[in-house]
Design an enzyme around this catalytic site. Structure first.
Site, PDB file in Angstrom:
ATOM      1  N   THR A  70      -7.986  -1.768  -5.585  1.00 47.59           N
ATOM      2  CA  THR A  70      -7.302  -0.551  -5.146  1.00 47.59           C
ATOM      3  C   THR A  70      -5.845  -0.643  -5.587  1.00 47.59           C
ATOM      4  OG1 THR A  70      -7.041   1.012  -3.318  1.00 47.59           O
ATOM      5  CG2 THR A  70      -6.616  -1.291  -2.789  1.00 47.59           C
ATOM      6  N   CYS A 100      -0.079   2.627   3.214  1.00 49.48           N
ATOM      7  CA  CYS A 100      -1.518   2.412   3.450  1.00 49.48           C
ATOM      8  C   CYS A 100      -1.805   0.899   3.451  1.00 49.48           C
ATOM      9  CB  CYS A 100      -2.358   3.032   2.337  1.00 49.48           C
ATOM     10  SG  CYS A 100      -2.114   4.790   2.069  1.00 49.48           S
ATOM     11  N   HIS A 129      -9.406   1.075   1.910  1.00 42.83           N
ATOM     12  CA  HIS A 129      -8.007   1.497   1.704  1.00 42.83           C
ATOM     13  C   HIS A 129      -7.753   2.627   2.703  1.00 42.83           C
ATOM     14  CE1 HIS A 129      -4.694   2.733  -1.400  1.00 42.83           C
ATOM     15  NE2 HIS A 129      -4.402   3.260  -0.218  1.00 42.83           N
TER      16      HIS A 129
END
Lengths: 175, 289
Positions: A36, A42, A59
């Site tokens: 990711t 995040c 994620h």
């Protein structure tokens, strides 16, 4: 807990599965890696069972599904409290055992000069710790906080977890 | 140091703003919507026509079970929505490959532009006296300076800025330390060269540092700044600059923005961006953040 959506098991392209924002995937395919990009506030979570060689990556963007219950039904991986249980269940379905899981996390950065009111990254880190503490899960490798962007990668062949920032890579597991 | 003239000279190499986008921006600025002219722009562009058909027949605008043709979609969507669709498509063409100077993955600059447009639009609607269409436009264009820096420096730009960056420093401060200017100032200059109104150029100029006091204070600048921060929190368009930007203290109070408001906006942004990308046949997850 919501049912595991079929989409948690994804097909790799060129040997990798890209996890988007508010997304998750699990795998038992050793030739694959999960990745990711551009984790900001995040948080990316990886879990891996070295015996079953099963792993997954989440994620998530926000701490709690209370922000938007409707959205959480359609995209549970957007929130920590709905995404994390799905990630674990997805790997259990492929044969992973909780007691063998290696858990790592990265992200949770903050903008500068937030006056303490919003603290999106910090709240993401806090809820993740609470979730793991409640469920007796230990985070083995962690690279969180600051104001930097991170890329998180999980190699399914051996469970190696690495974080890249500004072209520099560090291994979170094995330590 | 002080390489501004070189950078601005490089701006001349940029592709021009598409004429139809310029016309739409003028309509937005003048508050004069000419639906007939918008329809002419759409009919001549296949990709735009497809986007209009997508929106016109989406569940948000159409009745299930009936498919509307292009003419019906134009009428159903109305002038304001049509202007936004044309801008999304035209500015998207310009920005889709941009962002190399900030280490952005392909499509991320455009995704950030869309997110900024939607966030500013929502904030503008909440804030009395604000023109939400203008907010949408400025939110979308706020990072056009990055395009100019792409063309002039490419990936070298972020590497050179990184050498000046300290942990407590904003990325724009490091840009100024390295180059004597920053992407916001370069973007404002580019907007003026595109002959956009000076208020739009100033919204771009101040999107990281909106003035707190009169006479420079403008709610539009606060809104575009807040939209930019919301995009960072949503993970839209995060490059090697990371989150190394400050949230200017007066903005939260001037916009009455609560933590819950911010989180609701963040959750909404990705849905809106994905909807546009689907209408433009762009795949989000392939180039995910």
């Amino acid at each position: 807990m919501p049912a595991t959506p079929a989409r948690t098991i994804k097909t790799a392209t060129d040997g990798k599965i890209v996890i988007g924002v508010g997304d998750l995937a699990v795998s038992n395919e050793p030739s694959t890696h999960l990745i990711t990009y551009a984790l900001g506030s995040c948080i990316g979570v990886t879990i891996y069972d070295p015996v079953a060689k099963v792993g997954g990556m989440l994620h998530f963007m926000l701490p709690s599904s209370k922000t938007n219950e409707e959205k959480a039904k359609n995209q549970p991986a957007m929130f920590a409290n709905t995404g994390v249980p799905l990630l674990f269940k997805g790997t259990y379905d492929l044969g992973a055992k909780k007691e063998r899981l290696v858990v790592c996390a990265a992200g949770g950065a903050e903008v500068l000069a937030d006056d303490g009111h919003f603290k999106v990254g910090s709240r993401n880190r806090t809820i993740l710790r609470k979730l793991f503490w409640k469920n007796d899960i230990l985070v083995i490798g962690e690279d969180t906080g600051g104001s930097i962007s991170r890329t998180l990668k999980l190699c399914m062949a051996d469970g190696t977890v690495s974080v890249s920032t500004k072209g520099k890579e560090q291994v979170l597991w094995p330590t | 140091m002080a390489d501004v003239s070189k950078i601005l000279k490089g701006i001349n190499k940029l592709p021009a703003l598409p004429a139809s986008a310029g016309r739409i921006i003028t309509m937005m600025s003048d508050k004069h919507v000419d639906l007939g002219e918008i329809a002419d722009i759409v009919r001549l562009d296949e990709a735009l026509s497809i986007a209009v058909l997508h929106y016109g027949n989406s569940v948000h605008y159409g009745r299930p079970g009936r498919e509307f043709d292009l003419r019906e979609c134009l009428v159903r969507l109305g002038g304001d929505m049509m202007m936004k669709i044309v801008l999304q498509q035209q500015v998207g063409t310009l920005m889709e490959r941009g962002g190399e100077a900030f280490g952005l993955r392909r499509g991320a600059l455009w995704r950030g532009a869309l997110g900024g447009a939607f966030a500013a639009d929502h904030l503008g609607k909440r804030h009395s006296g604000s023109d939400s269409e203008l907010c949408f436009l400025c939110g979308m264009l706020r990072d056009i300076g990055k395009l100019a820096l792409d063309m002039h420096y490419g990936a070298e730009y972020v590497d050179r800025v990184a050498k000046h960056l300290e942990p407590s420093m904003t990325f724009t401060e490091a840009e100024r330390s390295a180059f004597g200017t920053d992407h916001a100032e370069v973007g404002a200059e580019l907007a003026l060269r595109w002959q956009l109104p000076s208020r739009i150029a100033d919204a771009i100029r101040f999107h990281h540092d909106p003035p707190a006091h009169e006479p420079e204070h403008d709610a539009l600048f606060d809104i575009v700044h807040a939209a930019d921060i919301l995009c960072l929190w949503a993970g839209l368009a995060i490059g090697q600059d990371g989150l190394q930007y400050k949230l200017v203290p007066h903005v939260r109070k001037s916009l009455g923005l609560s933590r819950r408001d911010a989180e609701v906006e963040i959750a909404m942004l990705w849905s809106k961006v994905q909807e546009v990308e689907e209408s433009m046949d762009m795949t989000t997850n392939e180039r995910a953040a």
